[in-house]
Design a protein around this motif. Structure first.
Motif, PDB file in Angstrom:
ATOM      1  N   LYS A   1      -1.347   4.347  -7.331  1.00  0.00           N
ATOM      2  CA  LYS A   1      -0.338   5.280  -6.810  1.00  0.00           C
ATOM      3  C   LYS A   1       0.880   5.303  -7.718  1.00  0.00           C
ATOM      4  O   LYS A   1       1.374   6.368  -8.090  1.00  0.00           O
ATOM      5  CB  LYS A   1       0.095   4.858  -5.413  1.00  0.00           C
ATOM      6  N   ALA A   2       1.375   4.123  -8.089  1.00  0.00           N
ATOM      7  CA  ALA A   2       2.569   4.049  -8.931  1.00  0.00           C
ATOM      8  C   ALA A   2       2.337   4.789 -10.244  1.00  0.00           C
ATOM      9  O   ALA A   2       3.192   5.554 -10.713  1.00  0.00           O
ATOM     10  CB  ALA A   2       2.934   2.598  -9.196  1.00  0.00           C
ATOM     11  N   LEU A   3       1.154   4.601 -10.807  1.00  0.00           N
ATOM     12  CA  LEU A   3       0.817   5.265 -12.067  1.00  0.00           C
ATOM     13  C   LEU A   3       0.803   6.784 -11.875  1.00  0.00           C
ATOM     14  O   LEU A   3       1.387   7.536 -12.665  1.00  0.00           O
ATOM     15  CB  LEU A   3      -0.567   4.772 -12.513  1.00  0.00           C
ATOM     16  N   GLY A   4       0.152   7.221 -10.799  1.00  0.00           N
ATOM     17  CA  GLY A   4       0.086   8.650 -10.502  1.00  0.00           C
ATOM     18  C   GLY A   4       1.467   9.242 -10.309  1.00  0.00           C
ATOM     19  O   GLY A   4       1.782  10.302 -10.852  1.00  0.00           O
TER      20      GLY A   4
ATOM     21  N   TRP B   1       0.737 -12.176 -11.372  1.00  0.00           N
ATOM     22  CA  TRP B   1       1.028 -13.121 -10.293  1.00  0.00           C
ATOM     23  C   TRP B   1       0.536 -12.572  -8.956  1.00  0.00           C
ATOM     24  O   TRP B   1      -0.108 -13.262  -8.170  1.00  0.00           O
ATOM     25  CB  TRP B   1       2.535 -13.391 -10.257  1.00  0.00           C
ATOM     26  N   MET B   2       0.858 -11.274  -8.721  1.00  0.00           N
ATOM     27  CA  MET B   2       0.427 -10.665  -7.453  1.00  0.00           C
ATOM     28  C   MET B   2      -1.084 -10.637  -7.352  1.00  0.00           C
ATOM     29  O   MET B   2      -1.665 -10.923  -6.303  1.00  0.00           O
ATOM     30  CB  MET B   2       0.968  -9.240  -7.332  1.00  0.00           C
ATOM     31  N   ALA B   3      -1.724 -10.277  -8.477  1.00  0.00           N
ATOM     32  CA  ALA B   3      -3.181 -10.159  -8.460  1.00  0.00           C
ATOM     33  C   ALA B   3      -3.815 -11.513  -8.144  1.00  0.00           C
ATOM     34  O   ALA B   3      -4.749 -11.592  -7.348  1.00  0.00           O
ATOM     35  CB  ALA B   3      -3.674  -9.636  -9.797  1.00  0.00           C
ATOM     36  N   ILE B   4      -3.292 -12.572  -8.732  1.00  0.00           N
ATOM     37  CA  ILE B   4      -3.924 -13.889  -8.554  1.00  0.00           C
ATOM     38  C   ILE B   4      -3.540 -14.504  -7.214  1.00  0.00           C
ATOM     39  O   ILE B   4      -4.382 -14.969  -6.453  1.00  0.00           O
ATOM     40  CB  ILE B   4      -3.541 -14.818  -9.719  1.00  0.00           C
TER      41      ILE B   4
ATOM     42  N   ARG C   1       0.811  -1.222   0.000  1.00  0.00           N
ATOM     43  CA  ARG C   1       0.000   0.000   0.000  1.00  0.00           C
ATOM     44  C   ARG C   1       0.841   1.268   0.000  1.00  0.00           C
ATOM     45  O   ARG C   1       0.467   2.258  -0.613  1.00  0.00           O
ATOM     46  CB  ARG C   1      -0.937   0.018   1.208  1.00  0.00           C
ATOM     47  N   GLU C   2       1.947   1.267   0.755  1.00  0.00           N
ATOM     48  CA  GLU C   2       2.673   2.524   0.940  1.00  0.00           C
ATOM     49  C   GLU C   2       4.107   2.519   0.432  1.00  0.00           C
ATOM     50  O   GLU C   2       4.477   3.282  -0.437  1.00  0.00           O
ATOM     51  CB  GLU C   2       2.725   2.869   2.443  1.00  0.00           C
TER      52      GLU C   2
ATOM     53  N   LEU D   1      -3.985  -3.993  -3.800  1.00  0.00           N
ATOM     54  CA  LEU D   1      -3.127  -4.059  -4.983  1.00  0.00           C
ATOM     55  C   LEU D   1      -3.435  -2.914  -5.937  1.00  0.00           C
ATOM     56  O   LEU D   1      -2.535  -2.243  -6.425  1.00  0.00           O
ATOM     57  CB  LEU D   1      -3.327  -5.395  -5.701  1.00  0.00           C
ATOM     58  N   TYR D   2      -4.752  -2.678  -6.175  1.00  0.00           N
ATOM     59  CA  TYR D   2      -5.103  -1.584  -7.080  1.00  0.00           C
ATOM     60  C   TYR D   2      -4.588  -0.266  -6.536  1.00  0.00           C
ATOM     61  O   TYR D   2      -4.067   0.567  -7.272  1.00  0.00           O
ATOM     62  CB  TYR D   2      -6.632  -1.505  -7.263  1.00  0.00           C
TER      63      TYR D   2
END
Lengths: 268, 266, 149
Positions: free
Chosen positions: B213-216, C24-27, B106-107, B207-208
């Protein structure tokens, strides 16, 4: 061929060019001279479309550069070349790739054709055999000649030269000057040279324009300029420190500044 | 001049300075937005800059992998170590896996990854474009009828946007693996509990959140660093100053944006 | 341009590995498209959910069999929980759901104990027997007051 009409360019309060009208004829070398701050580099950048004028027009035949679309400007630039004061070679590319760059970008020519053309241009500037060197490995004079070869790559009709001889030793400067003269005469291109090098400038010029404080103060062939009876022109070409063109540019009076005691100087 | 006059003077000076600084900051933000959008618009115009995007991905993305891997590994290791001694006090070592995973995904993955990219890739973008400005290479491109916005700015921003989520994902995985090694192999936490807790606690949303964040941050760093270089004062000090400013503005920007995005995702 | 080809291939590998890592992380970690699609829903009402949150575990005999999908207030006095139970796990109609804590200060989860009935709870069914969360403060105060008497 190129004409400016009431061309002005201001930077905040500083007036670099003031209602300048000049006319540049095709197939000859026009040298624009003037001291530092006379507006000559600004004039060159305006002519090349690298900057926009504050007011006025630049006519290429019937096209006005001021307000031209970028697409049209780029079409026009396909017929222009420019040699920059510090060469401006792309430092990630070798000498060969620098000269080949405009050809690779703008033509669909075969590699072998490009190779032939690059070799020809490098031969013209006397640097054949240095294709593999990187810009950082070149001396100032060599870099200028590579940049010259690059400017010639697309066989331009107009080539701009920004201080082509500055920062070079007398021999390198002489080489560049004679290259400009020679190639202009042979290929019938139009050369516009901005310089404060009086010696080289007068030697290669078909037409000289002398600028001072953003205005044209004298114009004509080298002979006309040499024998001008304008005191400012004489001072400039002879390089005399005293004359109508002041050496100091102080805004306030010297006496006033001296009489102010330390600590009481006005802070602006 | 009496005393009150001086204090009044310094107060107005202070607010004047603050106001000017603020206005200039707003102005350059707008300027940067205009520069990057006009540059990115060239993505849909010919000529296609694919080759230059690939070259920048190589320089900025592949080239940053090692430093991202090292940062990720040590972040995971130290989190595991710190987390273990705190959790051991409550006898809840089994929560170590989820703690490490949540913190990284997350961070720390996005933020530390972005910091590393500002320092390594962002500063080099600013310095490179700034030097191109000083040595008139940008003007030379113009004279050769090549738009520097399309050729120089666009590929760097795009490469940053593609590279950062990928690098952050690699940071996450390497960090988790390193955290596992320290927690399970060195400190003796049960391996099954570590992984089980980790999988149980991480939701798709986490995860999203990390990837958004990475995209931003990728967009932010790309825009700031290209802008600082492109608008650098064309002198040696100008480029030096622009590079420093790019790193400072980039890092602070990442933290501010991180707060904003976090508040959206919680 | 031999070197450009190599750069291109390296970048290709980099992007490919990146996408694989994300997938991989998502699944594996996020279990995207895992539990959600293959489970069924059961509801349960509690007098006191004890601060339970969506995402908490549902355990049967100490084995995780699902997650809490949502926690809502029902009728101004009760907590309504939606549980997502893995397909294949069959709960009897008289099963008991209880809100419990892992360890003393650990997190809350829902513990389910099977009953003796033969009937099975269907999708969108309800667990009727529930035990509320045990409040440690209540326990401690009870202990203190009872020992003082």
């Amino acid at each position: 061929m190129i004409r400016t009409e009431k061309l002005s360019r201001h930077f905040d309060d500083v007036i670099a060019l003031n209602n300048t009208d000049i006319h540049i004829k095709a197939h000859q070398t026009t040298v624009i001279m003037g001291g530092s701050g006379s507006g000559k580099t600004t004039l060159l950048r305006l002519l090349a479309g690298l900057e926009c004028p504050t007011s006025g027009h630049i006519w290429y035949g019937k096209d006005d550069l001021n307000g031209m679309s970028q697409k049209r400007l780029y079409q026009l630039r396909a017929r222009m070349g420019m040699l920059f004061q510090y060469s401006a070679l792309l430092n990630s590319l070798s000498v060969y790739d620098n000269v080949a760059f405009p050809l690779v970008e703008h033509t669909k020519l075969d590699k072998s054709v490009i190779h032939t053309m690059v070799t020809m241009k490098l031969e013209q500037v006397g640097l054949r055999g240095f294709e593999h060197l990187m810009p950082s490995q070149l001396s100032g004079g060599m870099a200028k000649r590579v940049a010259f070869a690059r400017a010639l790559a697309m066989d331009p009709e107009v080539v701009f030269f920004d201080e082509p001889t500055s920062g070079l030793d007398p021999i390198s400067a002489g080489v560049i000057a004679s290259l400009i003269d020679d190639i202009t005469k042979r290929t019938k291109m139009t050369s516009i040279v901005v310089t404060h090098d009086v010696h080289a400038g007068l030697k290669i010029a078909d037409h000289v324009i002398l600028l001072w404080q953003g205005k044209v103060i004298a114009e004509g062939t080298s002979e006309v300029i040499r024998h001008s009876d304008d005191a400012r022109v004489q001072q400039f070409i002879e390089g005399r420190p005293d004359g109508p063109i002041p050496f100091s540019r102080s805004e306030t009076s010297y006496i006033d500044d001296l009489l102010h005691k330390p600590g009481t100087v006005r802070m602006s | 001049m009496n005393k009150t006059n001086i204090t009044q003077n310094s107060i107005t000076l202070f607010f004047g300075y603050l106001g000017r600084w603020f206005l200039r900051a707003i102005e350059s933000m707008g300027d940067a937005a205009v520069l990057s959008t006009t540059s990115l618009a060239h993505l849909f115009h010919r000529p296609w800059q694919g080759k230059h995007i690939v070259l920048q991905l190589y320089a900025l993305g592949v080239g940053s992998f090692v430093i991202i891997a090292i940062t990720g590994a040590f972040t995971g290791m130290v989190l595991s170590l710190q987390g273990y001694y705190t959790l051991a006090k409550f006898g809840s070592e089994s929560l170590l896996g989820s703690g490490v995973a949540l913190a990284i995904i997350r961070e720390l993955g996005p933020v530390l990854g972005a910091f590393m990219m500002v320092g390594r890739a962002g500063s080099s973008i600013t310095a490179e474009i700034g030097i191109m400005r000083v040595t008139e290479q940008l003007d030379a491109l113009q004279m050769m009828a090549i738009n520097p916005k399309a050729r120089v700015i666009l590929p760097r921003i795009i490469a940053m946007i593609i590279a950062l989520p990928i690098l952050v994902t690699m940071f996450d995985i390497i960090g988790l693996a390193a955290g596992y090694v320290v927690g399970v192999e060195l400190l003796g936490v049960n391996g099954g509990a570590f992984i089980g807790e980790m999988i149980a606690k991480i939701t798709p949303m986490d995860l999203y959140a990390g990837w958004v964040k990475a995209l931003g941050f990728g967009i932010l760093i790309g825009v700031i660093c290209t802008y600082m270089g492109y608008r650098a004062t064309p002198t040696t000090e100008g480029v030096a100053k622009a590079t420093t400013q790019a790193v400072v503005a980039g890092s602070v920007g990442v933290l501010v944006l991180d707060y904003i995005l976090t508040s959206f995702f919680l | 341009m031999q070197s450009y080809r190599r750069i291109e291939i390296t970048v290709g590998i980099f992007v490919f590995l990146g996408i694989m890592a994300m997938a991989w992380m998502a699944i594996k970690l996020g279990q995207v498209g895992g539990l959600g699609s293959s489970g069924y829903n059961v509801s349960a009402t509690f007098e006191d959910a004890g601060g339970l949150r969506a995402g908490a575990d549902v355990m049967l005999a100490g084995v995780s069999i699902g997650r809490v999908a949502s926690v809502q207030l029902q009728g101004q006095e009760e907590a309504l929980l939606q549980l997502e139970i893995q397909q294949g796990v069959k709960l009897t109609t008289d099963a008991i759901a209880a809100v419990r804590t892992k360890g003393i200060i650990g997190e809350r989860y829902v513990r389910i104990s099977q009953g003796a009935d033969d009937e099975i709870i269907e999708n969108h069914g309800e667990i009727e027997e529930t035990e509320s969360a045990i409040n440690i403060e209540d326990l401690i105060s009870k202990y203190i007051f009872s020992s003082a008497e």
